[in-house]
Design a protein around this motif. Sequence first.
Motif, short mmCIF file in Angstrom:
data_model
loop_
_atom_site.label_atom_id
_atom_site.label_comp_id
_atom_site.label_asym_id
_atom_site.label_seq_id
_atom_site.Cartn_x
_atom_site.Cartn_y
_atom_site.Cartn_z
N ALA A 46 0.85 -1.18 0.00
CA ALA A 46 0.00 0.00 0.00
C ALA A 46 0.89 1.24 0.00
O ALA A 46 1.97 1.23 0.58
CB ALA A 46 -0.92 0.01 1.22
N GLY A 47 0.42 2.27 -0.67
CA GLY A 47 1.19 3.50 -0.74
C GLY A 47 0.28 4.71 -0.78
O GLY A 47 -0.94 4.58 -0.87
N VAL A 48 0.91 5.86 -0.73
CA VAL A 48 0.16 7.11 -0.76
C VAL A 48 0.75 8.04 -1.82
O VAL A 48 1.92 7.94 -2.18
CB VAL A 48 0.17 7.84 0.60
CG1 VAL A 48 -0.55 7.03 1.65
CG2 VAL A 48 1.56 8.20 1.04
N ILE A 49 -0.11 8.92 -2.29
CA ILE A 49 0.32 10.06 -3.08
C ILE A 49 0.09 11.27 -2.17
O ILE A 49 -1.03 11.76 -2.05
CB ILE A 49 -0.45 10.16 -4.40
CG1 ILE A 49 -0.20 8.91 -5.23
CG2 ILE A 49 -0.02 11.43 -5.15
CD1 ILE A 49 -0.94 8.85 -6.53
N PRO A 50 1.15 11.68 -1.48
CA PRO A 50 1.01 12.81 -0.55
C PRO A 50 0.81 14.11 -1.34
O PRO A 50 1.52 14.37 -2.30
CB PRO A 50 2.33 12.84 0.20
CG PRO A 50 3.04 11.57 -0.14
CD PRO A 50 2.50 11.13 -1.45
N PHE A 51 -0.15 14.90 -0.90
CA PHE A 51 -0.39 16.17 -1.58
C PHE A 51 -0.75 17.25 -0.59
O PHE A 51 -1.15 16.97 0.54
CB PHE A 51 -1.49 16.02 -2.64
CG PHE A 51 -2.88 15.88 -2.07
CD1 PHE A 51 -3.69 16.98 -1.90
CD2 PHE A 51 -3.37 14.62 -1.71
CE1 PHE A 51 -4.97 16.86 -1.37
CE2 PHE A 51 -4.64 14.49 -1.19
CZ PHE A 51 -5.44 15.61 -1.01
#
Length: 158
Positions: A46-51
């Motif tokens: 699992a991963g994130v696209i930090p914004f």
Amino acid sequence: MFYILTFLKSYYTLIVWFIIRILELVKQNYDNRIILKKRKKTIAQAGVIPFTIKNNRLRLLIITNSRRNKWLFPKGLVENNMTKEESAIMEAFEEAGVVGEIVSRKIGSYEILKYGSICKVDMYPLLVEKVLLNWPEDKIRKRKWISPDEIGEYINDK
């Protein structure tokens, strides 16, 4: 108040649209590198696209891999005692030194060849609330804020 909520909802819809386009680019690049043949086991990641939104502009956070030779989004194995979302948030903290909130359900996934198996990576948008000066992997990773139109310069197959 109603107008502010309507504006925020529209803005988040635009952000999710940008993030989906970015995921398509990431998936295309990995698909070009990897031939996914018969493998015995699929590993969950699992991963994130930090914004964040700064001066009314969407900014994305990318990090280097541990060898500092590729830019990517924070991701990692799903821990046995955690949900995918919890694991993704933990990876954002450990790898990128950011704390935040996942603002929608999974927005995409891609597969990569790693550990001799196929890893299926589910990605979530993470609204960054705090950027830490020191974090667990700050000695082995760099991080960089970019605009969505810069993503092709950093996340690619080269």
